[in-house]
Design an enzyme around this catalytic site. Structure first.
Site, PDB file in Angstrom:
ATOM      1  CG  ASP A 203      43.919  40.561  42.197  1.00  0.00           C
ATOM      2  OD1 ASP A 203      43.455  39.635  43.248  1.00  0.00           O
ATOM      3  OD2 ASP A 203      43.596  40.048  41.204  1.00  0.00           O
TER       4      ASP A 203
ATOM      5  CG  PHE B  71      35.966  37.866  39.606  1.00  0.00           C
ATOM      6  CD1 PHE B  71      37.288  38.301  39.413  1.00  0.00           C
ATOM      7  CD2 PHE B  71      35.223  38.521  39.019  1.00  0.00           C
ATOM      8  CE1 PHE B  71      37.882  38.847  38.341  1.00  0.00           C
ATOM      9  CE2 PHE B  71      35.233  39.414  37.981  1.00  0.00           C
ATOM     10  CZ  PHE B  71      36.500  39.467  37.423  1.00  0.00           C
TER      11      PHE B  71
ATOM     12  NE  ARG C 137      34.305  48.696  32.866  1.00  0.00           N
ATOM     13  CZ  ARG C 137      35.362  48.076  33.010  1.00  0.00           C
ATOM     14  NH1 ARG C 137      35.608  48.303  34.440  1.00  0.00           N
ATOM     15  NH2 ARG C 137      36.385  47.513  32.285  1.00  0.00           N
TER      16      ARG C 137
ATOM     17  CE  LYS D  85      39.642  40.295  44.191  1.00  0.00           C
ATOM     18  NZ  LYS D  85      39.513  39.416  42.978  1.00  0.00           N
TER      19      LYS D  85
ATOM     20  CD  GLU E 106      43.453  49.558  40.095  1.00  0.00           C
ATOM     21  OE1 GLU E 106      42.295  50.258  39.646  1.00  0.00           O
ATOM     22  OE2 GLU E 106      44.330  48.782  39.311  1.00  0.00           O
ATOM     23  CG  ASP E 107      39.171  48.395  40.008  1.00  0.00           C
ATOM     24  OD1 ASP E 107      40.534  48.275  40.070  1.00  0.00           O
ATOM     25  OD2 ASP E 107      38.312  48.053  39.087  1.00  0.00           O
TER      26      ASP E 107
END
Ligand code: IMP
Length: 182
Positions: A106, A155, A168, A134, A102-103
């Site tokens: 959050d 962000f 991206r 995060k 996963e990027d």
């Protein structure tokens, strides 16, 4: 935190820093797998560059699969709270060593949802690799087994991560300027 700039954007992590960290995570995963095979499951679309690089940093026999989820309203910087699977796995994962790639971890809603549904398929093992974490944003109690960088509540865009589908393909991880509209 950010020091350099790319196309007028503040760079949080350069392509060189990302490459080095991905290499380190690859070594760690290789050790943890101890010669066993791996199924790498990328969460579209943001994890695509990370998966491509990480896959070449692990020295084990690996296959790829991809899922897609919807958890953010287009262009929104805040999660809607709901997670929906919009593309399921192509291959069964029962009895396999699974790594979710996963990027960003959050709020944790996405990975909590994916972990739950993947565990229902009875994989041999299930691990999570998140390029960014995060922790201050967490709603669900979940941690990744491998984290590239832990960051404050910023962000970010680039290296797969978007704002309203843009940015991206930036090679570095950059800070999203506060004044850009969709
Ligand atoms: P979670 O379900 O709240 O953990 O959200 C995970 C997803 O939110 C990530 O896979 C990203 O698609 C998106 N996301 C969270 N933070 C950012 C960010 O800073 N930039 C771009 N996308 C983000």
């Amino acid at each position: 935190m950010a020091t350099t700039t790319y196309q007028g954007l503040e760079v949080l992590y350069t392509r060189e820093q990302i490459a080095e960290r991905v290499r380190q995570i690859g070594v760690q995963i290789t050790q943890d797998l101890a010669g066993e095979k791996l199924v790498m499951i990328g969460v579209l679309k943001g994890a695509a560059p990370f998966l491509a690089d990480l896959a070449r940093a692990v020295d084990v026999e690996a296959t790829f699969d991809f899922v897609a989820v919807k958890s953010y309203a287009k262009g929104s910087r805040t999660s809607s709270g709901a997670v929906k699977l919009i593309k399921d796995l192509d291959e069964p994962i029962e009895g396999k060593n699974v790594l979710i790639v996963e990027d960003i971890l959050d709020t944790g809603l996405t990975l909590t949802y994916l972990r739950k549904i993947f565990l229902q398929h009875h994989p041999k093992s299930l691990r999570i690799a998140a390029l960014l974490d995060k922790p201050s944003r967490r709603i669900e109690k979940i941690e990744a087994d491998y984290v590239g960088f832990s960051i404050p509540n910023l962000f970010v865009i680039g290296y797969g991560m978007d704002f309203a589908e843009r940015y991206r393909n930036l090679p570095d991880i950059c800070l999203m300027p506060p004044d850009v509209s969709e």
